[in-house]
Design a protein around this motif. Sequence first.
Motif, PDB file in Angstrom:
ATOM      1  N   TYR A 143      21.667   4.318  19.565  1.00 47.66           N
ATOM      2  CA  TYR A 143      20.795   5.481  19.325  1.00 47.66           C
ATOM      3  C   TYR A 143      19.724   5.156  18.282  1.00 47.66           C
ATOM      4  CZ  TYR A 143      23.412   8.980  22.042  1.00 47.66           C
ATOM      5  OH  TYR A 143      23.984   9.703  23.061  1.00 47.66           O
ATOM      6  N   MET A 149      16.616   7.311  17.244  1.00 54.88           N
ATOM      7  CA  MET A 149      17.185   8.610  16.882  1.00 54.88           C
ATOM      8  C   MET A 149      18.306   8.400  15.883  1.00 54.88           C
ATOM      9  SD  MET A 149      17.596  10.221  20.625  1.00 54.88           S
ATOM     10  CE  MET A 149      16.229  10.146  21.765  1.00 54.88           C
ATOM     11  N   LEU A 150      18.377   9.301  14.923  1.00 54.48           N
ATOM     12  CA  LEU A 150      19.410   9.200  13.904  1.00 54.48           C
ATOM     13  C   LEU A 150      20.541  10.163  14.257  1.00 54.48           C
ATOM     14  CD1 LEU A 150      19.920   7.731  11.233  1.00 54.48           C
ATOM     15  CD2 LEU A 150      18.860   9.671  10.051  1.00 54.48           C
ATOM     16  N   PRO A 151      21.724   9.624  14.547  1.00 51.26           N
ATOM     17  CA  PRO A 151      22.811  10.514  14.984  1.00 51.26           C
ATOM     18  C   PRO A 151      23.163  11.604  13.978  1.00 51.26           C
ATOM     19  CG  PRO A 151      23.349   8.242  15.489  1.00 51.26           C
ATOM     20  CD  PRO A 151      22.102   8.215  14.643  1.00 51.26           C
ATOM     21  N   GLY A 152      23.076  11.312  12.668  1.00 53.72           N
ATOM     22  CA  GLY A 152      23.411  12.334  11.691  1.00 53.72           C
ATOM     23  C   GLY A 152      22.911  11.948  10.310  1.00 53.72           C
ATOM     24  N   LYS A 153      23.135  12.837   9.351  1.00 53.53           N
ATOM     25  CA  LYS A 153      22.565  12.612   8.017  1.00 53.53           C
ATOM     26  C   LYS A 153      23.602  12.330   6.937  1.00 53.53           C
ATOM     27  CE  LYS A 153      18.284  15.137   8.669  1.00 53.53           C
ATOM     28  NZ  LYS A 153      17.771  16.498   8.793  1.00 53.53           N
TER      29      LYS A 153
ATOM     30  N   GLY B 471      20.231  13.978  13.245  1.00 55.56           N
ATOM     31  CA  GLY B 471      19.372  13.410  12.205  1.00 55.56           C
ATOM     32  C   GLY B 471      17.917  13.288  12.633  1.00 55.56           C
ATOM     33  N   GLY B 472      17.599  13.770  13.822  1.00 57.31           N
ATOM     34  CA  GLY B 472      16.218  13.772  14.286  1.00 57.31           C
ATOM     35  C   GLY B 472      15.751  12.435  14.822  1.00 57.31           C
TER      36      GLY B 472
END
Lengths: 414, 474
Positions: A143, A149-153, B471-472
């Motif tokens: 991803y 795209m960043l899967p999460g923060k 996370g966009g």
Amino acid sequence: MKRDLVIIGGGPAGLAAAIAAYDKGVRDILVVERESRPGGILKQCIHNGFGLTRFKESMTGPEYAQRFIDEAEKRKIEILTDTFVTRLTDKKEVTCMNERGIFTIQARAVILAMGCRERSKGALNIAGTRPAGLFSAGTAQKYVNLYGMLPGKRVVILGSGDIGLIMARRMTLEGAKVLCVCEIRPHSSGLRRNIAQCLDDFGIPLYLQHTIVEIRGKERVEGVVVAAVDKDKRPIAGTEKVFECDTVLFSVGLIPENELTKGAGIPLDGRTKGCTVDGDRETQAEGIFACGNVLHVHDLVDFVSEEAEIAGSAAAEYLFGGERQKRLIPVQAGQNVSYVLPQRLDAASESPQKLYFRVTGAIKNAVVRVEGGDGVREWKKIAVAPGEMEHITLPPAYFREAEGLCVSVLAQEA
Amino acid sequence: MYDVAVIGAGVVGAFCARELKKYDLDVVVAESADDVAAGASRANSGIVHAGFDAPAGSLKAKFNLEGNRLMEEVCRELGVKFYRNGSLVLAGKGQEEQLRALFERGIQNGVTGLRIVGREELAAMEPNVAEGAQSALYAPTGGIVCPYGLTIAAMGNAMDNGAALECGFKAVSAERCKGGWTLHAASGKTLSARIVINCAGYGSEQVAALFGDSSFRIGARKGEYMLLDRSCGGFVRHTMFSLPTAAGKGVLLTPTADGNVLVGPTSVEQAEYDTSVRREGFDDIRAKACLLMKDIPFSQTITSFAGVRAYSDRHDFIVEWSAACEGLFHVAGIESPGLTSAPALGAYAAKQVAEKLGAGKNSTFDPVRRPQHWFRSLTDEEKNEVIARRPEYGKIVCRCEEVTLGEIVDAMRTNPPARTLDGIKLRTRAGMGRCQSGFCQPGVFDILRSEYGLQADEVTKNGGKSFVIAGGEL
């Protein structure tokens, strides 16, 4: 359809094997690749550090792959992409499927180079919910690096395999906060250099002998409960700690993808989960060879290339000369060694034989001992760890008369 | 205004809709989740029970037997895999009397083919049976079916015949309107129908309350499961039960219709709906399953999950017109053997409603749906013909389960259409294999985006706010 050599998989192993076979004179080669482009998993490994051993320079994964793709192109080796092998037999029939249909190729020799897959979170039986936001590390890598795209923060990583370590750094560089990496064992399964460069340099804590005991969150991950474990890997009550996060990455092991191999009835090694092979990387099915992560999981692609060249050259030799007369002797894993590859050695071979092995636990000032041949041979190693494959080379004179060899690793006496 | 609104698109609601469409009726199904089979129908044992377990004279016994009898034809029509693999209830030393009692009850319920087998025959039928099992009740009419596959197929067939499906419709109030009821959803949407059927599973008590009916309570009992890889497929042939206790049928071990091995469920009383799994649950499953079979390959576990059974305070099915409220029919408290009973429950409810509305038969009803697994059951030659026309059937997306792009595209263009990763998974098995979607998830993610024109942060795992990318874009 008939082909001399069919190679299943166009990743680093398959490409290197194809090139080696070509250079030994084989011309009728077909590499079957399920994805749209060759290169395998290296396509998404955009970090550097590839090729240090083999080329003495640091490359990214795609750069490393490209060298082999270029070499294959130079030789006009045919790579059939977007094609999935659905079936293999021990008679070297390879059934493929692509957008043009299903067809079977009768090969004279086959090289298995299908790579490996990540052990899934499902196999871990973690308590709690099953929301969105749980990724195997390689999926998250795809991803980020291929999809942008960043899967999460806010991320917790379970397992300190190399992909998890690499992704800890990668997610951090892209703006995510990686809270910690938990490893259930007392040691990391990743390379030491990755712990230094991906965790230590970014202040990401590595909690050894810790695991995730619960996943929380209904729709998307909201947090995890982490606990320390005892020597039997059982969580210790009272050590639980909650981490609020929206993402969990799993880097909990790699498993050679041997479904085709099993379908063909070729015996596997319970330890490596790959075929049992001899020094030529020939499996127990005549004319079928294996190399790369489908044979055993490597830490460094450099060794994959080396192994694939052995398999490719041996396949060429087989195609031109038929099955060689071999005197196969077993190579066993002794004390502190989890496996040795190859599992069998041709004692009649005239060339030196390199043995690869992994240890079961970290040992400093270690001595590698080989027995069973002409006396006992020993090599000193400053430090060995399960996450780093080791190797030694034996001259033909050592094993010529042997009936079996055994490799063990001992702590050096002070 | 619809003739009938069915609340809940679980297996019972789906069969109600399908059976209603056999009459000349306008039907809508209102489902609070974003896909069908979102509750108990997604996560249960997938057993088609023979019917020896339910108390004689109960509605459970009646609908179980009827459903079991119907299942074969229903599955043939709907193209759902169904196997009469037979079930075995094991008894140890000193349990012969209990086993005999179960046998007698089965006979009383009308179950055919029942017999008690001794250790030798048992061991021949199941070589891996536990040493402690001395005899067993063998029920050849027991079977296995994929519960969500059956739900999707029944709903799809109802829709193919004109039923409407409103997902994301969480009913929050009901008011009388001229000739029927108007349902209001949390989203602001409304639906009006002459008759409402309450098939809301765990939510059926709340749905009844919207109509001023408080005649039953619904409890939640969680069951945890472990699913083993298809490579263990030959480990067990029959569905293996231990003797039932007051807590239910206990942990069972069974092959699934798709060739995996399923072990579970536990039984945990709960204050509210919760599908989380517990560490103790795994220990419990392991301990109890070992009484059924020896050397269970737990190392081949590919996932674990929990489902919630919604049971009523009557401890029997509730299949009746509401006494409190005109025009409301309940099909509630459908715990085990609910999956088995669903076709019969749907037929019964539809008949009641059709009679009430004076509806005639729908002469255009087509009971047949193309099997979801139609492509994979073709020969190589037949597959080649399909691929020649539709090349996307030659492109594998999920390598563990060998699911093609064509099958995934079909799942989005066939009733009820898949809109989420889980929706694709339940319809095609993409992501259900040993890698548990590690390889194919980004691919399926892409396919969903392009089919529905979604932004990266709009794709969900299973609807609601279960966004895959949090996370966009970079």
